[in-house]
Design a protein around this motif. Structure first.
Motif, PDB file in Angstrom:
ATOM      1  N   LEU A  38      13.494  -0.678 -51.887  1.00  0.00           N
ATOM      2  CA  LEU A  38      14.525  -1.175 -50.973  1.00  0.00           C
ATOM      3  C   LEU A  38      15.918  -0.908 -51.530  1.00  0.00           C
ATOM      4  O   LEU A  38      16.808  -0.436 -50.812  1.00  0.00           O
ATOM      5  CB  LEU A  38      14.337  -2.683 -50.740  1.00  0.00           C
ATOM      6  N   HIS A 105      22.646   2.761 -40.148  1.00  0.00           N
ATOM      7  CA  HIS A 105      22.163   2.346 -38.827  1.00  0.00           C
ATOM      8  C   HIS A 105      22.635   3.315 -37.733  1.00  0.00           C
ATOM      9  O   HIS A 105      21.885   3.599 -36.800  1.00  0.00           O
ATOM     10  CB  HIS A 105      22.581   0.898 -38.539  1.00  0.00           C
ATOM     11  N   ILE A 108      20.401   6.294 -37.488  1.00  0.00           N
ATOM     12  CA  ILE A 108      19.158   6.012 -36.747  1.00  0.00           C
ATOM     13  C   ILE A 108      19.448   6.082 -35.255  1.00  0.00           C
ATOM     14  O   ILE A 108      18.729   6.735 -34.498  1.00  0.00           O
ATOM     15  CB  ILE A 108      18.602   4.608 -37.086  1.00  0.00           C
ATOM     16  N   MET A 109      20.506   5.406 -34.827  1.00  0.00           N
ATOM     17  CA  MET A 109      20.814   5.318 -33.393  1.00  0.00           C
ATOM     18  C   MET A 109      21.101   6.700 -32.798  1.00  0.00           C
ATOM     19  O   MET A 109      20.716   6.997 -31.675  1.00  0.00           O
ATOM     20  CB  MET A 109      22.012   4.391 -33.171  1.00  0.00           C
ATOM     21  N   LEU A 127      11.985   4.866 -40.902  1.00  0.00           N
ATOM     22  CA  LEU A 127      12.779   4.002 -40.021  1.00  0.00           C
ATOM     23  C   LEU A 127      12.843   2.574 -40.545  1.00  0.00           C
ATOM     24  O   LEU A 127      13.935   1.976 -40.619  1.00  0.00           O
ATOM     25  CB  LEU A 127      12.168   4.018 -38.606  1.00  0.00           C
ATOM     26  N   GLU A 128      11.697   2.020 -40.917  1.00  0.00           N
ATOM     27  CA  GLU A 128      11.634   0.632 -41.381  1.00  0.00           C
ATOM     28  C   GLU A 128      12.561   0.421 -42.583  1.00  0.00           C
ATOM     29  O   GLU A 128      13.352  -0.517 -42.625  1.00  0.00           O
ATOM     30  CB  GLU A 128      10.200   0.255 -41.786  1.00  0.00           C
ATOM     31  N   ILE A 131      16.330   0.624 -41.639  1.00  0.00           N
ATOM     32  CA  ILE A 131      16.836  -0.597 -41.000  1.00  0.00           C
ATOM     33  C   ILE A 131      17.060  -1.662 -42.062  1.00  0.00           C
ATOM     34  O   ILE A 131      18.113  -2.304 -42.132  1.00  0.00           O
ATOM     35  CB  ILE A 131      15.848  -1.108 -39.924  1.00  0.00           C
ATOM     36  N   LEU A 132      16.065  -1.826 -42.929  1.00  0.00           N
ATOM     37  CA  LEU A 132      16.103  -2.877 -43.950  1.00  0.00           C
ATOM     38  C   LEU A 132      17.158  -2.592 -45.018  1.00  0.00           C
ATOM     39  O   LEU A 132      17.804  -3.522 -45.525  1.00  0.00           O
ATOM     40  CB  LEU A 132      14.714  -2.965 -44.583  1.00  0.00           C
ATOM     41  N   ASP A 135      20.378  -3.607 -43.493  1.00  0.00           N
ATOM     42  CA  ASP A 135      20.462  -5.079 -43.449  1.00  0.00           C
ATOM     43  C   ASP A 135      20.753  -5.659 -44.829  1.00  0.00           C
ATOM     44  O   ASP A 135      21.467  -6.670 -44.948  1.00  0.00           O
ATOM     45  CB  ASP A 135      19.143  -5.661 -42.920  1.00  0.00           C
ATOM     46  N   THR A 136      20.186  -5.045 -45.851  1.00  0.00           N
ATOM     47  CA  THR A 136      20.408  -5.531 -47.220  1.00  0.00           C
ATOM     48  C   THR A 136      21.859  -5.301 -47.632  1.00  0.00           C
ATOM     49  O   THR A 136      22.507  -6.189 -48.202  1.00  0.00           O
ATOM     50  CB  THR A 136      19.458  -4.808 -48.199  1.00  0.00           C
TER      51      THR A 136
ATOM     52  N   PHE B 101      18.146 -12.637 -35.436  1.00  0.00           N
ATOM     53  CA  PHE B 101      18.431 -11.282 -35.919  1.00  0.00           C
ATOM     54  C   PHE B 101      17.240 -10.717 -36.685  1.00  0.00           C
ATOM     55  O   PHE B 101      16.838  -9.565 -36.470  1.00  0.00           O
ATOM     56  CB  PHE B 101      19.708 -11.278 -36.777  1.00  0.00           C
ATOM     57  N   MET B 109      10.432  -2.936 -36.846  1.00  0.00           N
ATOM     58  CA  MET B 109       9.713  -2.430 -38.023  1.00  0.00           C
ATOM     59  C   MET B 109       8.200  -2.505 -37.852  1.00  0.00           C
ATOM     60  O   MET B 109       7.475  -1.619 -38.265  1.00  0.00           O
ATOM     61  CB  MET B 109      10.137  -3.211 -39.265  1.00  0.00           C
ATOM     62  N   GLU B 128      18.119   1.643 -30.039  1.00  0.00           N
ATOM     63  CA  GLU B 128      19.533   1.609 -30.428  1.00  0.00           C
ATOM     64  C   GLU B 128      20.119   0.219 -30.177  1.00  0.00           C
ATOM     65  O   GLU B 128      20.771  -0.361 -31.036  1.00  0.00           O
ATOM     66  CB  GLU B 128      20.340   2.644 -29.632  1.00  0.00           C
ATOM     67  N   ILE B 131      18.706  -2.484 -32.595  1.00  0.00           N
ATOM     68  CA  ILE B 131      19.309  -2.441 -33.935  1.00  0.00           C
ATOM     69  C   ILE B 131      20.697  -3.075 -33.879  1.00  0.00           C
ATOM     70  O   ILE B 131      21.055  -3.924 -34.688  1.00  0.00           O
ATOM     71  CB  ILE B 131      19.404  -0.985 -34.451  1.00  0.00           C
ATOM     72  N   ASP B 135      22.373  -6.399 -35.581  1.00  0.00           N
ATOM     73  CA  ASP B 135      23.569  -6.289 -36.430  1.00  0.00           C
ATOM     74  C   ASP B 135      24.692  -7.207 -35.940  1.00  0.00           C
ATOM     75  O   ASP B 135      25.448  -7.767 -36.744  1.00  0.00           O
ATOM     76  CB  ASP B 135      24.069  -4.839 -36.442  1.00  0.00           C
ATOM     77  N   TYR B 138      23.981 -10.765 -36.833  1.00  0.00           N
ATOM     78  CA  TYR B 138      24.167 -10.905 -38.289  1.00  0.00           C
ATOM     79  C   TYR B 138      25.609 -11.355 -38.585  1.00  0.00           C
ATOM     80  O   TYR B 138      25.857 -12.386 -39.226  1.00  0.00           O
ATOM     81  CB  TYR B 138      23.896  -9.546 -38.920  1.00  0.00           C
ATOM     82  N   THR B 167      19.856 -11.708 -47.898  1.00  0.00           N
ATOM     83  CA  THR B 167      19.386 -10.719 -48.870  1.00  0.00           C
ATOM     84  C   THR B 167      17.920 -10.974 -49.211  1.00  0.00           C
ATOM     85  O   THR B 167      17.103 -10.040 -49.244  1.00  0.00           O
ATOM     86  CB  THR B 167      20.242 -10.780 -50.153  1.00  0.00           C
ATOM     87  N   CYS B 170      15.498  -9.898 -46.518  1.00  0.00           N
ATOM     88  CA  CYS B 170      15.282  -8.441 -46.562  1.00  0.00           C
ATOM     89  C   CYS B 170      14.331  -8.076 -47.700  1.00  0.00           C
ATOM     90  O   CYS B 170      13.426  -7.253 -47.520  1.00  0.00           O
ATOM     91  CB  CYS B 170      16.607  -7.710 -46.749  1.00  0.00           C
ATOM     92  N   SER B 174      10.634  -6.414 -47.302  1.00  0.00           N
ATOM     93  CA  SER B 174      10.307  -5.172 -48.007  1.00  0.00           C
ATOM     94  C   SER B 174       9.024  -5.333 -48.826  1.00  0.00           C
ATOM     95  O   SER B 174       8.150  -4.448 -48.828  1.00  0.00           O
ATOM     96  CB  SER B 174      11.486  -4.780 -48.903  1.00  0.00           C
TER      97      SER B 174
END
Lengths: 349, 349
Positions: A38, A105, A108-109, A127-128, A131-132, A135-136, B101, B109, B128, B131, B135, B138, B167, B170, B174
């Motif tokens: 991660l 992100h 990805i979009m 992808l997973e 995204i993560l 987010d982190t 979120f 995922m 899209e 995601i 966000d 968040y 954090t 996430c 993971s």
């Protein structure tokens, strides 16, 4: 008067000096800990490079406010205006971490394969994980901004700016996506989108040091305005460069915005001038388009005055942004911020 | 002594009363503004329902600390321990927004189609938008937590908890993903993952009111511990329910964790007992599995003592969590928090 070439050289040198320090600070603020995959994915794009323009703006604004010789003062123990110190570098890294999260992100979009010359995170990993990883970085940016050592009132204000900035970036990205299916976007709407998607992070970069160092609200506001102006100019210049810089230098197909029907200030203006923008390029496949097609499209956009309209708009914004720097003491760091503003629209790529 | 049934009824009633107030506050904190599609997508899952367990824990902990009659005191102007007031409801909504979120991004995922009986956001809208909706929530959670009106020191501490929580979620997610390709996960590792992925948000929900109301650090820590304990118990109970509750009541195929090879405390224990967990169910398609196959699998897991191991572990955690509530004044709200702890492992679904 400095020539654009001399200015570009000076800016790139100043940016480069700070970039090295930012690059050292990133692994300190964001070490690879468990779960390693991660954190490796989170660091992947940050480690792949980047000019570090936003951290440079942040650090130089701090130097201008504190009225210190550039690079003379440790960023990790930077003097506030009230003889305490704050970790200005943490703030600079936080802003770069936000930038990195949005890029991961966004890729990805937009299903973009490449970024900074390497595969996008969702291609290099999956992808997973992408995204993560984004987010982190998102929460890490807040954690890092919480560690500047600034007094609580200022930390609260800094986090407020950071959170607002993230919300606006999402709103801007959402508008950008919605524009792809519209043919009646006005220049005003386009500039509003660019403000939210791109300029607010420059604005935060310029305003945050003023908040953390304890400058008055007028100074905070003026610096925020500087960032909004030059940030919008930066994006407009990006749109121009997409049409005018050879593909080899650009690192991607020239004219890809046109091929992919992305709105830019140029196409929005051209449409208002009666240009049939959708027909400028026949294909929607960047691998199929020819240089000759792009040349013809650019010629049409030149004839409609759309490219010079964009250039003029970017120049106006930069001039306005530079005027806002009157709130800063007249010193070398302010000079650098003035040069950065010019550089953003004079850069070749 | 109260019976589990009477307790469940009391808890659901108390949760329901607060849920109504939370449901009123969500659109106040998160109005549908421009760009509408983005905010509609951001609100979609929040509006689809949910028990609001975490906001309930937060609000009831505040009531216990302030030693007020449950529901007697406006959450928007809630008394701190120093005769000021804070907006406790904003904090409660912030926590629920974080939860929402994480669900939106988790569903992408895991490529889950349904959530709370409605299509997942990436199905109802698109990848899209999902995601971006996540966000947006968040940063909105941070913006909302910045608006409680608490003094700056406490707001900084609250944001620190919020950022750390995100954090850890996430990191936990993971780890969870990485466990799917491992067969040597230990119960300790599994519980660590659950702590990060699920329990920290319960911990934050219990600790945040103590921070915002100005309780001492021991109280903050004890309440955080309560949340960690009951949050882990909640997840273990979820794992048990996946095997023991009829599909109709569960709202999805019973045993889907087994079919999809998801690690649970039950399978981790069973593997340690020599059960060939991968062979318990032949198919990896939830639509193809039969009730008889699940019945056989559950019988094997009962024989290996794995289901009672999980039940015992959850009960231990709940008892430990309840003991931590000794730091609270003996009042009706504390009684509710004790009942919530029991409810989390006694609930039927």
């Amino acid at each position: 008067m400095t020539s654009p070439e001399a200015r570009e050289k000076a800016v790139l040198e100043a940016v480069g000096e700070r970039r090295e320090l930012v690059n050292e600070a990133i692994p300190e603020e964001l070490p690879i800990t468990r779960p390693e995959r991660l954190y490796e994915a989170s660091r992947y794009l940050l480690d792949a490079g980047g000019k570090r323009l936003r951290p440079t703006v942040l650090l130089a604004t701090g130097e201008a406010l504190a009225d210190v010789e550039p690079l003379s003062t440790p960023y990790r123990e930077f003097p506030t205006l009230q003889s305490t110190t704050v970790d200005l570098m943490a703030a600079a890294v936080s802003v770069e971490v936000i930038q990195s999260f949005t890029l991961i992100h966004d890729d990805i979009m937009d299903d973009d394969d490449l970024r900074r010359g390497v595969p996008a995170v969702h291609k290099a990993y999956d992808l997973e994980t992408a995204i993560l990883a984004g987010d982190t970085l998102y929460s890490k940016a807040f954690e890092i901004m919480l560690e500047t050592g600034a007094e609580s009132d200022r930390t609260v204000q800094a986090l407020d700016v950071l959170a607002n900035t993230c919300t606006q970036i999402c709103e801007g990205q959402s508008l950008d996506v919605s524009f792809e299916s519209r043919e009646d976007v006005t220049p005003e709407e386009y500039l509003e989108m660019v403000e939210q998607k791109t300029a607010v992070l420059y604005a935060a970069s310029a305003a945050l040091p003023a908040i953390l160092l304890g400058a008055d609200q007028d100074t905070v506001d003026a610096l925020y305005g500087y960032g909004l102006d030059v940030g919008r100019a930066f994006q407009i210049q990006d749109d121009v460069l997409d049409l005018t810089v050879p593909s080899e230098k650009l690192g991607k197909q020239r004219g890809s915005d046109l091929v992919e029907n992305k709105q830019t200030l140029i196409t929005v203006h051209a449409r208002e001038q009666g240009v049939d923008v959708e027909s400028l390029v026949d294909t929607t496949d960047v691998d199929a388009v020819t240089e000759a097609e792009i040349d013809d499209a650019v010629a049409t956009l030149e004839d409609s005055g759309s490219i010079s309209y964009a250039n003029d708009k970017a120049r106006d914004l930069v001039d306005r942004g530079k005027n806002r720097l009157e709130v800063l003491p007249d010193n070398e760091a302010r000079e650098l911020l003035l040069q950065v503003a010019d550089y953003l629209i004079e850069r070749g790529y």
